[in-house]
Scaffold this motif. Structure first.
Motif, PDB file in Angstrom:
ATOM      1  N   GLY A  83       0.865  -1.269  -0.086  1.00  0.00           N
ATOM      2  CA  GLY A  83      -0.026   0.156   0.074  1.00  0.00           C
ATOM      3  C   GLY A  83       0.958   1.358  -0.076  1.00  0.00           C
ATOM      4  N   LYS A  84       0.382   2.154  -0.747  1.00  0.00           N
ATOM      5  CA  LYS A  84       1.109   3.513  -0.754  1.00  0.00           C
ATOM      6  C   LYS A  84       0.972   4.169   0.520  1.00  0.00           C
ATOM      7  CE  LYS A  84       1.455   7.524  -3.838  1.00  0.00           C
ATOM      8  NZ  LYS A  84       1.037   8.287  -4.796  1.00  0.00           N
ATOM      9  N   ASP A  85       2.289   4.907   0.999  1.00  0.00           N
ATOM     10  CA  ASP A  85       2.102   5.578   2.170  1.00  0.00           C
ATOM     11  C   ASP A  85       1.369   6.966   1.967  1.00  0.00           C
ATOM     12  OD1 ASP A  85       3.969   3.761   3.439  1.00  0.00           O
ATOM     13  OD2 ASP A  85       5.748   4.659   2.857  1.00  0.00           O
ATOM     14  N   LEU A  86       0.821   7.175   3.263  1.00  0.00           N
ATOM     15  CA  LEU A  86       0.018   8.586   3.192  1.00  0.00           C
ATOM     16  C   LEU A  86       0.781   9.480   3.774  1.00  0.00           C
ATOM     17  CD1 LEU A  86      -2.825  10.103   2.934  1.00  0.00           C
ATOM     18  CD2 LEU A  86      -3.438   9.106   5.081  1.00  0.00           C
ATOM     19  N   VAL A  87       0.981  10.557   3.324  1.00  0.00           N
ATOM     20  CA  VAL A  87       1.983  11.583   3.740  1.00  0.00           C
ATOM     21  C   VAL A  87       1.010  12.912   3.905  1.00  0.00           C
ATOM     22  CG1 VAL A  87       3.686  13.178   3.225  1.00  0.00           C
ATOM     23  CG2 VAL A  87       3.872  10.997   2.302  1.00  0.00           C
ATOM     24  N   VAL A  88       0.881  13.287   5.311  1.00  0.00           N
ATOM     25  CA  VAL A  88       0.011  14.554   5.690  1.00  0.00           C
ATOM     26  C   VAL A  88       0.785  15.538   6.216  1.00  0.00           C
ATOM     27  CG1 VAL A  88      -1.517  15.328   7.289  1.00  0.00           C
ATOM     28  CG2 VAL A  88      -1.387  12.628   6.887  1.00  0.00           C
ATOM     29  N   LYS A  89       0.545  16.663   5.105  1.00  0.00           N
ATOM     30  CA  LYS A  89       1.508  17.705   4.975  1.00  0.00           C
ATOM     31  C   LYS A  89       1.052  18.889   6.147  1.00  0.00           C
ATOM     32  CE  LYS A  89       3.146  17.376   0.447  1.00  0.00           C
ATOM     33  NZ  LYS A  89       3.368  18.023  -0.910  1.00  0.00           N
ATOM     34  N   VAL A  90       1.988  19.309   7.027  1.00  0.00           N
ATOM     35  CA  VAL A  90       1.179  20.020   7.995  1.00  0.00           C
ATOM     36  C   VAL A  90       2.405  21.392   8.117  1.00  0.00           C
ATOM     37  CG1 VAL A  90       0.321  18.287   9.537  1.00  0.00           C
ATOM     38  CG2 VAL A  90       2.761  18.919   9.794  1.00  0.00           C
ATOM     39  N   PRO A  91       2.128  22.499   8.892  1.00  0.00           N
ATOM     40  CA  PRO A  91       3.131  23.760   8.927  1.00  0.00           C
ATOM     41  C   PRO A  91       4.359  23.491   9.882  1.00  0.00           C
ATOM     42  CG  PRO A  91       0.619  24.377   9.285  1.00  0.00           C
ATOM     43  CD  PRO A  91       0.808  22.859   9.180  1.00  0.00           C
ATOM     44  N   VAL A  92       5.143  24.087   9.564  1.00  0.00           N
ATOM     45  CA  VAL A  92       6.249  23.938  10.674  1.00  0.00           C
ATOM     46  C   VAL A  92       5.923  24.354  11.817  1.00  0.00           C
ATOM     47  CG1 VAL A  92       8.823  24.531  10.792  1.00  0.00           C
ATOM     48  CG2 VAL A  92       7.664  23.977   8.709  1.00  0.00           C
ATOM     49  N   GLY A  93       6.328  23.876  12.754  1.00  0.00           N
ATOM     50  CA  GLY A  93       5.965  24.043  14.295  1.00  0.00           C
ATOM     51  C   GLY A  93       4.854  23.518  14.943  1.00  0.00           C
ATOM     52  N   THR A  94       4.492  22.278  14.052  1.00  0.00           N
ATOM     53  CA  THR A  94       3.023  21.630  14.450  1.00  0.00           C
ATOM     54  C   THR A  94       3.485  20.474  15.539  1.00  0.00           C
ATOM     55  OG1 THR A  94       2.030  22.043  12.247  1.00  0.00           O
ATOM     56  CG2 THR A  94       1.263  20.231  13.614  1.00  0.00           C
ATOM     57  N   GLN A  95       2.583  20.375  16.390  1.00  0.00           N
ATOM     58  CA  GLN A  95       2.908  19.279  17.606  1.00  0.00           C
ATOM     59  C   GLN A  95       1.756  18.253  17.257  1.00  0.00           C
ATOM     60  OE1 GLN A  95       3.109  21.136  21.430  1.00  0.00           O
ATOM     61  NE2 GLN A  95       5.209  21.211  21.337  1.00  0.00           N
ATOM     62  N   ILE A  96       2.020  16.817  17.169  1.00  0.00           N
ATOM     63  CA  ILE A  96       0.943  15.948  17.132  1.00  0.00           C
ATOM     64  C   ILE A  96       0.867  15.505  18.810  1.00  0.00           C
ATOM     65  CG2 ILE A  96       0.373  13.677  16.226  1.00  0.00           C
ATOM     66  CD1 ILE A  96       2.337  14.480  14.051  1.00  0.00           C
ATOM     67  N   ILE A  97      -0.364  15.442  19.283  1.00  0.00           N
ATOM     68  CA  ILE A  97      -0.735  15.287  20.665  1.00  0.00           C
ATOM     69  C   ILE A  97      -1.676  14.229  20.943  1.00  0.00           C
ATOM     70  CG2 ILE A  97      -1.579  16.272  22.690  1.00  0.00           C
ATOM     71  CD1 ILE A  97      -0.685  19.173  21.744  1.00  0.00           C
ATOM     72  N   SER A  98      -1.403  13.277  21.692  1.00  0.00           N
ATOM     73  CA  SER A  98      -2.535  12.165  21.916  1.00  0.00           C
ATOM     74  C   SER A  98      -3.650  12.781  22.426  1.00  0.00           C
ATOM     75  CB  SER A  98      -2.112  11.352  22.944  1.00  0.00           C
ATOM     76  OG  SER A  98      -2.988  10.353  23.106  1.00  0.00           O
ATOM     77  N   ASP A  99      -4.802  11.950  21.864  1.00  0.00           N
ATOM     78  CA  ASP A  99      -6.162  12.462  22.119  1.00  0.00           C
ATOM     79  C   ASP A  99      -6.583  11.889  23.654  1.00  0.00           C
ATOM     80  OD1 ASP A  99      -8.804  13.630  21.801  1.00  0.00           O
ATOM     81  OD2 ASP A  99      -9.452  11.527  21.351  1.00  0.00           O
ATOM     82  N   GLU A 100      -5.893  11.038  23.984  1.00  0.00           N
ATOM     83  CA  GLU A 100      -6.240  10.612  25.467  1.00  0.00           C
ATOM     84  C   GLU A 100      -6.106  11.403  26.618  1.00  0.00           C
ATOM     85  OE1 GLU A 100      -4.073   6.770  25.912  1.00  0.00           O
ATOM     86  OE2 GLU A 100      -4.857   5.865  24.234  1.00  0.00           O
ATOM     87  N   ASP A 101      -5.001  12.196  26.697  1.00  0.00           N
ATOM     88  CA  ASP A 101      -4.829  12.967  27.895  1.00  0.00           C
ATOM     89  C   ASP A 101      -4.582  14.453  27.365  1.00  0.00           C
ATOM     90  OD1 ASP A 101      -2.393  12.877  26.684  1.00  0.00           O
ATOM     91  OD2 ASP A 101      -1.315  12.097  28.502  1.00  0.00           O
ATOM     92  N   ARG A 102      -4.469  14.774  25.900  1.00  0.00           N
ATOM     93  CA  ARG A 102      -4.402  16.027  25.477  1.00  0.00           C
ATOM     94  C   ARG A 102      -3.123  16.541  25.787  1.00  0.00           C
ATOM     95  NH1 ARG A 102      -9.255  18.783  23.709  1.00  0.00           N
ATOM     96  NH2 ARG A 102      -7.745  20.250  23.165  1.00  0.00           N
ATOM     97  N   VAL A 105       2.979  14.615  24.056  1.00  0.00           N
ATOM     98  CA  VAL A 105       3.389  14.918  22.736  1.00  0.00           C
ATOM     99  C   VAL A 105       4.048  13.767  21.722  1.00  0.00           C
ATOM    100  CG1 VAL A 105       4.933  16.479  21.346  1.00  0.00           C
ATOM    101  CG2 VAL A 105       3.476  17.593  23.366  1.00  0.00           C
ATOM    102  N   LEU A 106       3.334  13.502  20.782  1.00  0.00           N
ATOM    103  CA  LEU A 106       3.757  12.194  19.980  1.00  0.00           C
ATOM    104  C   LEU A 106       4.918  12.544  19.033  1.00  0.00           C
ATOM    105  CD1 LEU A 106       0.414  10.454  19.487  1.00  0.00           C
ATOM    106  CD2 LEU A 106       1.937  10.062  21.102  1.00  0.00           C
ATOM    107  N   ALA A 107       4.985  13.992  18.645  1.00  0.00           N
ATOM    108  CA  ALA A 107       5.844  14.289  17.723  1.00  0.00           C
ATOM    109  C   ALA A 107       5.745  15.722  17.665  1.00  0.00           C
ATOM    110  CB  ALA A 107       5.556  13.728  16.042  1.00  0.00           C
ATOM    111  N   ASP A 108       7.106  16.392  17.347  1.00  0.00           N
ATOM    112  CA  ASP A 108       6.924  17.825  17.332  1.00  0.00           C
ATOM    113  C   ASP A 108       7.887  18.070  15.974  1.00  0.00           C
ATOM    114  OD1 ASP A 108       7.110  20.524  17.712  1.00  0.00           O
ATOM    115  OD2 ASP A 108       8.143  20.523  19.651  1.00  0.00           O
ATOM    116  N   LEU A 109       7.395  18.803  14.801  1.00  0.00           N
ATOM    117  CA  LEU A 109       7.988  19.066  13.606  1.00  0.00           C
ATOM    118  C   LEU A 109       8.357  20.584  13.717  1.00  0.00           C
ATOM    119  CD1 LEU A 109       5.063  17.116  11.610  1.00  0.00           C
ATOM    120  CD2 LEU A 109       7.569  16.376  12.129  1.00  0.00           C
ATOM    121  N   THR A 110       9.441  20.646  13.866  1.00  0.00           N
ATOM    122  CA  THR A 110      10.028  22.136  14.151  1.00  0.00           C
ATOM    123  C   THR A 110      11.076  22.539  12.847  1.00  0.00           C
ATOM    124  OG1 THR A 110      11.983  21.115  15.213  1.00  0.00           O
ATOM    125  CG2 THR A 110      10.137  22.074  16.468  1.00  0.00           C
ATOM    126  N   GLU A 111      11.250  21.676  11.924  1.00  0.00           N
ATOM    127  CA  GLU A 111      12.131  21.955  10.543  1.00  0.00           C
ATOM    128  C   GLU A 111      11.455  21.429   9.209  1.00  0.00           C
ATOM    129  OE1 GLU A 111      15.801  20.049  11.058  1.00  0.00           O
ATOM    130  OE2 GLU A 111      16.325  21.122  12.989  1.00  0.00           O
TER     131      GLU A 111
END
Length: 351
Positions: A83-102, A105-111
Motif C-alpha cells: 500500500g502507498k504511504d499516506l503523507v499528511v503535510k502540516v505547517p512547520v511548528g506543528t505538534q501531534i498530541i495524543s487525544d487520550e490526555d491532550r 506530545v507524540l511528535a514535534d515538527l520544527t524543521e
C-alpha cells in the motif's frame, strides 16, 4: 485565509494483505505443489512539515486520513502490492498530541522537510508457498495479514518566531509590527483589534528575524478573560519577548505587572524568557514625562526601558539593536555588504 491553530483528526494505517492458498495446476506438470504468494504491506501514515503553511485550516474540512491496505497474495507465487504511504503535510511548528490526555506530545515538527512515521502499516500475511517443507508438501496454512492501526490525535500549531510581541490591548503592537515589516495587521482605536497571531519578517542592519504579534492580554486572561491565553503558545519558542506598554494608559507600571502575572500564570517557560520593555507612543507626550514613566517602570521591576514610538519610528533602532543581541548567529542571516553595494551601483538590465 482563516487562521486555525488546533485541529482533531483521525488517522489509520493500511492493513497488511492476506496471503494466498494456491496450488500449481498445469498440464503435463506433475506434483505442482503450493504457489500461494504473500500479501503486501499496508501503507504508513507519515507527517511532513512543509514551508509555506501557517495554519491548520485544511484539517477543519478533511478530518479522516486512511492509508491504503496491502494487496492480497495470488497464485503463481505472486506477492501482493504494498500500500502507498499516506503523507499528511502540516505547517512547520506543528505538534501531534495524543487525544487520550491532550498532553502527551507524540511528535514535534520544527524543521521544514522533517518527517515522522506515526503509524506503520501492517505486514502482509504469508502465503501457503512459504509453509512448504520436506515433510509438509501441500500446506494450506496462510496468514490474514496484520490489522491496521488507528488513532485520534490533536494537531497544535506553535508558530516559529525569533521574537515575540506582548502587551495589553491598544498598546500599539499592530502599529509596531506594521512599521517594521510588510505585515498588514489591523489597526483600530478599540480593544482586541488583533484576533489572531501575526508574523512579520524584520530587517535591521542587514539581519533578518521573525517577529510574532499575538492578541492583547488583560487581567484574568489565564482564566479565560478577553481572548484568554490560548495564543501564548505561539511565543513559547521565541528567544526574547518585547513587552509593549502604552504610555497614555492610566498606569503603565500596573499594565506591565498585569502582563507579567499572566505570563507567569500560563507557564510554559514564558516567565523565564528574557524580556525587553518598550514604552510606546512617546510621540503623544513630552520628553520629560516619558523619562519619568521610564524611571517608574525601572522601579517596578524592568531591567531596561526603551522609549519608542511605533507610529514615527523614534527609538526603534536602539530597541532592535538590543533584540539582535539575543539572537544567535545561526538564526540570523547576514547579507554581505559587498553584494549590497554592488546592487546599488549597477542598475538592473535584462541583458
Amino acid at each position: 485565509m482563516h487562521f486555525l491553530d488546533q485541529a482533531k483528526i483521525y488517522i489509520r494505517s493500511g492493513a497488511g494483505g492476506p496471503g494466498a492458498v494456491s496450488f500449481r495446476r498445469e498440464k503435463y506438470v506433475e506434483y505442482g505443489g503450493p504457489d500461494g504468494g504473500n500479501g503486501g504491506k499496508g501503507g504508513d501514515v507519515i507527517f511532513e512539515a512543509v514551508a509555506g503553511l501557517n495554519t491548520l485550516i485544511d484539517f477543519r474540512y478533511t478530518q479522516h486520513f486512511k492509508a491504503p491496505r496491502g494487496g492480497h497474495g495470488m497464485g503463481k507465487n505472486r506477492n501482493g502490492a504494498a500500500g502507498k504511504d499516506l503523507v499528511v503535510k502540516v505547517p512547520v511548528g506543528t505538534q501531534i498530541i495524543s487525544d487520550e490526555d491532550r498532553e502527551t506530545v507524540l511528535a514535534d515538527l520544527t524543521e521544514a522537510g522533517q518527517r515522522v512515521t506515526l503509524l506503520e502499516g501492517g505486514m502482509g500475511g504469508r502465503g501457503n508457498a512459504s509453509y512448504k517443507t520436506s515433510t509438509n508438501r501441500a500446506p494450506r496454512q496462510h496468514q490474514p495479514g496484520i490489522p491496521a492501526e488507528e488513532l485520534w490525535v490533536w494537531l497544535r500549531l506553535k508558530l516559529l518566531a525569533d521574537v515575540g510581541l506582548v502587551g495589553m490591548p491598544n498598546a500599539g503592537k499592530s502599529t509596531f509590527i506594521n512599521k517594521l515589516s510588510n505585515t498588514k495587521a489591523k489597526v483600530g482605536d478599540y480593544a482586541f483589534t488583533t484576533l489572531r497571531p501575526q508574523l512579520g519578517v524584520v530587517t535591521h542592519k542587514h539581519r533578518e528575524f521573525v517577529l510574532a504579534d499575538i492578541p492583547g492580554l488583560i487581567a484574568g486572561a489565564a482564566d479565560g478573560a478577553g481572548i484568554g491565553d490560548r495564543f501564548l503558545g505561539h511565543i513559547e519558542r521565541c528567544r526574547v519577548l518585547v513587552h509593549l506598554i502604552d504610555i497614555s494608559s492610566t498606569d503603565p507600571v500596573e499594565a506591565m505587572q498585569v502582563v507579567e502575572e499572566e505570563l507567569e500564570a500560563y507557564g510554559g517557560g514564558l516567565e523565564d524568557k528574557p524580556r525587553l520593555v518598550a514604552l510606546n507612543k512617546i510621540d503623544l507626550v513630552d520628553d520629560e514625562l516619558a523619562r519619568e514613566y521610564a524611571r517608574e517602570l525601572l522601579k517596578g521591576g524592568a531591567d531596561e526601558v526603551f522609549p519608542i514610538s511605533g507610529a514615527t519610528g523614534k527609538g526603534m533602532s536602539k530597541l532592535l539593536d538590543a533584540v539582535i543581541e539575543y539572537l544567535p548567529a545561526a538564526t540570523v542571516t547576514e547579507r554581505p555588504e559587498g553584494e549590497q553595494e554592488e546592487s546599488e551601483e549597477k542598475p538592473w538590465s535584462p541583458i
